[in-house]
Design a protein around this motif. Sequence first.
Motif, PDB file in Angstrom:
ATOM      1  N   GLY A  47       0.828  -1.214   0.000  1.00  0.00           N
ATOM      2  CA  GLY A  47       0.000   0.000   0.000  1.00  0.00           C
ATOM      3  C   GLY A  47       0.850   1.246   0.000  1.00  0.00           C
ATOM      4  O   GLY A  47       1.955   1.263  -0.544  1.00  0.00           O
ATOM      5  N   GLU A  48       0.346   2.299   0.654  1.00  0.00           N
ATOM      6  CA  GLU A  48       0.950   3.625   0.532  1.00  0.00           C
ATOM      7  C   GLU A  48       2.212   3.817   1.375  1.00  0.00           C
ATOM      8  O   GLU A  48       2.821   4.874   1.327  1.00  0.00           O
ATOM      9  CB  GLU A  48      -0.079   4.704   0.898  1.00  0.00           C
ATOM     10  N   HIS A  49       2.591   2.822   2.199  1.00  0.00           N
ATOM     11  CA  HIS A  49       3.808   2.967   3.012  1.00  0.00           C
ATOM     12  C   HIS A  49       4.575   1.654   2.998  1.00  0.00           C
ATOM     13  O   HIS A  49       3.999   0.597   3.273  1.00  0.00           O
ATOM     14  CB  HIS A  49       3.441   3.361   4.444  1.00  0.00           C
ATOM     15  N   SER A  50       5.877   1.737   2.714  1.00  0.00           N
ATOM     16  CA  SER A  50       6.655   0.496   2.573  1.00  0.00           C
ATOM     17  C   SER A  50       6.765  -0.261   3.900  1.00  0.00           C
ATOM     18  O   SER A  50       7.051  -1.454   3.912  1.00  0.00           O
ATOM     19  CB  SER A  50       8.047   0.814   2.033  1.00  0.00           C
ATOM     20  N   GLY A  51       6.526   0.422   5.038  1.00  0.00           N
ATOM     21  CA  GLY A  51       6.651  -0.248   6.335  1.00  0.00           C
ATOM     22  C   GLY A  51       5.366  -0.892   6.829  1.00  0.00           C
ATOM     23  O   GLY A  51       5.307  -1.396   7.958  1.00  0.00           O
ATOM     24  N   ASN A  52       4.329  -0.923   6.005  1.00  0.00           N
ATOM     25  CA  ASN A  52       3.035  -1.425   6.496  1.00  0.00           C
ATOM     26  C   ASN A  52       3.087  -2.895   6.929  1.00  0.00           C
ATOM     27  O   ASN A  52       2.390  -3.298   7.853  1.00  0.00           O
ATOM     28  CB  ASN A  52       1.953  -1.239   5.423  1.00  0.00           C
ATOM     29  N   PHE A  53       3.905  -3.712   6.245  1.00  0.00           N
ATOM     30  CA  PHE A  53       3.927  -5.148   6.569  1.00  0.00           C
ATOM     31  C   PHE A  53       5.090  -5.514   7.491  1.00  0.00           C
ATOM     32  O   PHE A  53       5.480  -6.675   7.592  1.00  0.00           O
ATOM     33  CB  PHE A  53       4.012  -5.982   5.282  1.00  0.00           C
ATOM     34  N   GLY A  54       5.658  -4.513   8.175  1.00  0.00           N
ATOM     35  CA  GLY A  54       6.824  -4.755   9.031  1.00  0.00           C
ATOM     36  C   GLY A  54       6.599  -5.835  10.079  1.00  0.00           C
ATOM     37  O   GLY A  54       7.538  -6.527  10.477  1.00  0.00           O
ATOM     38  N   ALA A  55       5.361  -6.014  10.546  1.00  0.00           N
ATOM     39  CA  ALA A  55       5.082  -7.019  11.586  1.00  0.00           C
ATOM     40  C   ALA A  55       5.338  -8.430  11.075  1.00  0.00           C
ATOM     41  O   ALA A  55       5.653  -9.338  11.844  1.00  0.00           O
ATOM     42  CB  ALA A  55       3.636  -6.893  12.066  1.00  0.00           C
ATOM     43  N   GLY A  56       5.166  -8.632   9.776  1.00  0.00           N
ATOM     44  CA  GLY A  56       5.458  -9.947   9.189  1.00  0.00           C
ATOM     45  C   GLY A  56       4.387 -10.996   9.425  1.00  0.00           C
ATOM     46  O   GLY A  56       4.500 -12.112   8.926  1.00  0.00           O
ATOM     47  N   VAL A  57       3.362 -10.684  10.187  1.00  0.00           N
ATOM     48  CA  VAL A  57       2.270 -11.652  10.372  1.00  0.00           C
ATOM     49  C   VAL A  57       0.944 -10.900  10.274  1.00  0.00           C
ATOM     50  O   VAL A  57       0.756  -9.874  10.918  1.00  0.00           O
ATOM     51  CB  VAL A  57       2.402 -12.447  11.696  1.00  0.00           C
ATOM     52  N   GLY A  93      -0.449   5.457   9.364  1.00  0.00           N
ATOM     53  CA  GLY A  93      -1.216   4.807  10.436  1.00  0.00           C
ATOM     54  C   GLY A  93      -1.209   3.295  10.359  1.00  0.00           C
ATOM     55  O   GLY A  93      -1.557   2.613  11.321  1.00  0.00           O
ATOM     56  N   ASN A  94      -0.792   2.731   9.229  1.00  0.00           N
ATOM     57  CA  ASN A  94      -0.768   1.274   9.049  1.00  0.00           C
ATOM     58  C   ASN A  94       0.593   0.658   9.326  1.00  0.00           C
ATOM     59  O   ASN A  94       0.733  -0.565   9.244  1.00  0.00           O
ATOM     60  CB  ASN A  94      -1.107   0.931   7.589  1.00  0.00           C
ATOM     61  N   VAL A  95       1.594   1.492   9.598  1.00  0.00           N
ATOM     62  CA  VAL A  95       2.957   0.963   9.739  1.00  0.00           C
ATOM     63  C   VAL A  95       3.015   0.014  10.939  1.00  0.00           C
ATOM     64  O   VAL A  95       2.473   0.310  12.009  1.00  0.00           O
ATOM     65  CB  VAL A  95       3.971   2.117   9.904  1.00  0.00           C
ATOM     66  N   SER A  96       3.646  -1.143  10.746  1.00  0.00           N
ATOM     67  CA  SER A  96       3.739  -2.130  11.832  1.00  0.00           C
ATOM     68  C   SER A  96       5.179  -2.608  11.960  1.00  0.00           C
ATOM     69  O   SER A  96       5.957  -2.495  11.011  1.00  0.00           O
ATOM     70  CB  SER A  96       2.821  -3.316  11.523  1.00  0.00           C
ATOM     71  N   VAL A  97       5.515  -3.140  13.143  1.00  0.00           N
ATOM     72  CA  VAL A  97       6.884  -3.635  13.369  1.00  0.00           C
ATOM     73  C   VAL A  97       6.824  -5.045  13.949  1.00  0.00           C
ATOM     74  O   VAL A  97       5.778  -5.482  14.450  1.00  0.00           O
ATOM     75  CB  VAL A  97       7.670  -2.705  14.336  1.00  0.00           C
ATOM     76  N   ALA A  98       7.949  -5.746  13.886  1.00  0.00           N
ATOM     77  CA  ALA A  98       8.016  -7.123  14.393  1.00  0.00           C
ATOM     78  C   ALA A  98       7.556  -7.166  15.848  1.00  0.00           C
ATOM     79  O   ALA A  98       7.858  -6.268  16.640  1.00  0.00           O
ATOM     80  CB  ALA A  98       9.436  -7.649  14.265  1.00  0.00           C
TER      81      ALA A  98
END
Length: 369
Positions: A47-57, A93-98
């Motif tokens: 989507g609009e931010h490369s860090g959105n899937f940072g959580a990996g799950v 607002g969608n950015v997630s981390v491990a």
Amino acid sequence: MASNEVDGMTLAQSTTLTPLELHRHLSKLHPELTVLSPQDLQGRHPGEHSGNFGAGVMVQPATVDAAAALVGWCAKNDVAIVPQGGLTGLVGGNVSVAGEVILSTARLNRILAIEPEEMTATVEAGVTLEALQQAAAEHGLTPGIDLGSRGSATIGGMVSTNAGGILAFRNGVMRHQVLGLEAVLPSGDIFSDLTRVVKVSAGPDLKQLFIGGEGAFGLVTKVVLKLEPQRPYRATAMLGAADARTALSVIRHLRTLPGVTLEAAEMMWPRYIRDHARLKGLDLSWLEEDASALLVEISGESVDAAAATLEDQLAELWEPLDLKGGIVAKSLDQARRFWDIREDSGFYYAEIPEAASFDVSVPPTRLDA
Ligand SMILES: Cc1cc2nc3c(=O)[nH]c(=O)nc-3n(C[C@H](O)[C@H](O)[C@H](O)COP(=O)(O)OP(=O)(O)OC[C@H]3O[C@@H](n4cnc5c(N)ncnc54)[C@H](O)[C@@H]3O)c2cc1C
């Protein structure tokens, strides 16, 4: 280290779980949860931010009960959740981390009811705006709110960001269209207020907490929206205005005309429209150099009647308001190209990364200040 028994699984508390550990635990939690691993997420567009899937799950519940089971489990195990809808949000607002879990509403995507007599729709949070627009159109109705991101933006995401868009001028923002909603609270309990009427005097109105809440107060799972009549016979024009005060005079004039409805009015400052023209090869020969462009759309009894009204009003206002140009769209395609200038601000930022990005509101009479 304390341990915690949840649904037959014992976890060590205050340990950050890896995405793969989370994937393993969550896969056993509820039959209506789809759980995607880091590998599953590879190659998907974030989507609009490369860090959105940072959580990996990522977990995709298919029912509110499954969503509640997930949220309850995360609460008990101190695991943070990042809700995600259509991933069109522009402010991170969608950015997630491990260590966190992405809760996607992709499978909560059913239109539960459209009530033409009530002019309401009840939908799950993951329904896209475009899907609802199409379903409502079959009844001559519209959600009364529209965004350039309509193909991906979800109703749950739009509620959570209190989205505005190109009809905010006419119908207000998302808050004004929401009659009721259901949400999973951070504890895993379900809040339900699926009111379908406008006239409610009971208070306090707790659902307002979720509107614009960006998921901080819970996961929105269902929404009841007010629908508006579609008014399909439209005409669109672009006018040149020296300043916002002139544009407001045009708007006030069109708003009070009998027989037509002013559906939208969007002003674009000279720099924005000139940059667009340069980047996209648009012909702006009709617009004086330092003028802003005012995009207006009206509806009437027929397309021809609406277009004739716009032509007449342009002629009438030209001298008194010293308009700096004007062009009435001759076809739907031309009207679409006018709207593309307003909606495609993403293109603008991609070409000119140093362009300032902000979304502020001021009283209209202060626009020139
Ligand atoms: C081309 C383009 C044009 C746009 N035009 C406009 C515009 O005119 N006006 C405007 O306001 N915005 C606009 N946007 C921004 C964006 O489309 C809106 O903010 C939209 O409401 C986001 O919806 P979404 O489903 O993509 O939400 P997401 O981007 O997935 O999420 C946005 C936020 O809401 C949270 N969230 C998502 N779903 C839920 C849920 N079910 N429960 C709780 N929290 C949730 C997320 O955690 C995140 O914080 C535009 C974006 C693009 C790319």
